[in-house]
Enzyme design. Structure first.
Site, short mmCIF file in Angstrom:
data_model
loop_
_atom_site.label_atom_id
_atom_site.label_comp_id
_atom_site.label_asym_id
_atom_site.label_seq_id
_atom_site.Cartn_x
_atom_site.Cartn_y
_atom_site.Cartn_z
N TRP A 82 67.72 58.07 24.87
CA TRP A 82 68.55 57.35 26.05
C TRP A 82 69.61 58.46 26.41
CZ3 TRP A 82 65.14 54.17 28.01
CH2 TRP A 82 64.20 53.98 27.03
N ASP A 93 76.18 52.75 26.26
CA ASP A 93 75.00 51.80 26.50
C ASP A 93 75.19 50.89 25.34
OD1 ASP A 93 72.43 50.58 26.90
OD2 ASP A 93 71.68 53.23 26.88
N LYS A 115 66.99 43.25 24.12
CA LYS A 115 66.92 43.71 22.16
C LYS A 115 67.82 42.02 21.87
CE LYS A 115 65.85 47.33 23.81
NZ LYS A 115 66.24 48.04 24.82
C1 PLP Z 1 65.77 50.01 25.79
C2 PLP Z 1 67.32 50.85 25.79
C3 PLP Z 1 67.40 51.15 26.86
C4 PLP Z 1 66.51 50.72 28.78
O1 PLP Z 1 66.37 49.98 28.98
P1 PLP Z 1 65.65 48.95 30.15
O2 PLP Z 1 66.40 48.00 30.35
O3 PLP Z 1 64.47 49.19 29.67
O4 PLP Z 1 66.07 49.62 31.15
C5 PLP Z 1 68.62 52.16 27.44
N1 PLP Z 1 69.15 52.20 26.35
C6 PLP Z 1 69.16 51.74 24.80
C7 PLP Z 1 70.51 52.11 24.30
C8 PLP Z 1 67.93 50.85 24.99
O5 PLP Z 1 67.87 50.49 23.96
#
Ligand code: PLP
Length: 359
Positions: free
Chosen positions: A102, A171, A195
């Site tokens: 990520w 993030d 999540k």
């Molecule tokens: C799932 C995830 C993403 C991607 O998320 P989207 O909503 O599908 O764009 C980005 N960063 C992390 C840490 C994630 O777990």
């Protein structure tokens, strides 16, 4: 009806109480005679739902008035672009920490808009740890510092919040709300909902107010934080139903005792699973112990030929979505807030039994 235990990394399990309430209110929201899905986003009902969701999130995380809380679309992936578009200015520079897949995506996207200094990376040991801050080479002229507190695929979590006098951008997609967090340490926190917040389709951005309003003129309105801050995240039609469900999750978290209660529970769940994995010669987890994620627990079997059997038997035992990310293989159990301790207990029992029969 029996619900299975769902260890999916995302879209992930939602609290059963939330799904029940949503189903009860599906056809007729609180006597209004229509579903939340069918309401105008400008209606008094929807505005009240939206405002309560924001207030509950502010209460849970202790977010001060120095921050906007935005409910956007486009997922965390869109934030990979919006962050540099809004914070870099014209061709500015930013520091990024590379701890896995990520972070890599965030870095790649930022490189379209300016200069990226990768101030630290854990690629040398296959992304199995978070680099200690005294090994970072931060740049004096960076506009911000970006990192990924929890790498969902690798199962690596920072055991510390970085120190910096620059805006810290994080993030938090897969670890937000898993425990209390000092939001005042951050410039921007963003998280896709699917999540630990709610269903896919809505993205939470918590941004310090002074960081809003600096996007270059060419940045489209939809990608400018100011547009959404000025409009209360209703510049265009927001994902109303996802917003409502996120609000039910926030209320549910409050009912559970808030984030301190979640911290206690999540620590116990993670300890049980890692404890068993470490005690066994049959399963293993490659991550440096102090950097192990509480939310995403990857593990491999000593004999990878048994992977398919493991997944098949787990599914038969009503434990779903235990396959590791397609890029790394093996197994991964995501044990977010909505995954009950009983699910972890059942998984450990299943793993023990599987080891006995195949080990
Ligand atoms: C799932 C995830 C993403 C991607 O998320 P989207 O909503 O599908 O764009 C980005 N960063 C992390 C840490 C994630 O777990």
């Amino acid at each position: 009806m029996t619900r299975a235990y769902n260890f999916c990394a995302g879209p992930a399990a939602l609290p059963e109480a939330v799904l029940k309430q949503a189903s009860e209110e599906m056809l007729d929201y609180q006597g209004r005679g229509l579903s939340v899905m069918e309401m105008s986003h400008r209606s008094a009902e929807m505005v009240a739902i939206a405002e309560k969701a924001e207030q509950d999130l502010r209460d849970l995380l202790g977010i001060s008035d120095d921050y906007h809380v935005l409910f956007l679309q486009g997922g965390a992936s869109q934030q990979f672009a919006m962050v540099p578009m809004n914070l870099l200015g014209e061709g500015g520079k930013a520091d990024y920490i590379n701890t896995g897949q990520w972070s890599k995506k965030a870095i790649k996207e930022a490189q379209r808009f300016g200069e990226v200094n990768v101030a630290a990376s854990s690629e040398d040991r296959n992304f199995t740890y978070a680099p200690a801050q005294d090994t970072w080479s931060l740049s004096a002229d960076a506009k911000y510092v970006h990192y990924t507190p929890n790498e969902t695929i690798g199962g690596v979590e920072f055991p510390f919040i970085p120190e910096t006098d620059k805006p810290l951008v994080a993030d938090f997609s897969s670890t937000i709300l898993s425990r209390p967090l000092d939001v005042s340490r951050f410039g921007v926190i963003y998280a896709g909902a699917q999540k630990n917040i709610g269903p896919a389709g809505i993205t939470v951005v918590i941004i310090r107010k002074d960081l809003v309003g600096h996007a270059p003129a060419a940045v489209p309105a939809m990608l400018d934080y100011k547009t959404h801050a000025d409009a209360g995240s209703m510049y265009n039609t927001p994902p109303t139903y996802a917003w409502y469900l996120a609000g039910l999750v926030f209320q549910w978290l409050k009912d559970q005792g808030g984030l301190s209660a979640m911290e206690t529970l999540n620590r116990r769940k993670a300890d049980k699973l890692y404890g068993y994995i470490d005690a066994s010669d049959f399963y293993s987890n490659p991550v440096q112990p102090d950097c192990r994620s509480w939310m995403n627990v990857p593990f491999v079997l000593a004999n990878a030929d048994l992977d398919k059997t493991f997944l098949k038997e787990a599914e038969a035992a009503r434990m779903l979505n235990l396959a590791g990310h397609r890029s790394v293989g093996g197994m991964r159990a995501s044990i977010y807030n909505a995954v009950p301790e009983a699910a972890v207990d059942a998984l450990v029992d299943f793993m023990k039994d599987f080891e006995k029969r195949h080990g």
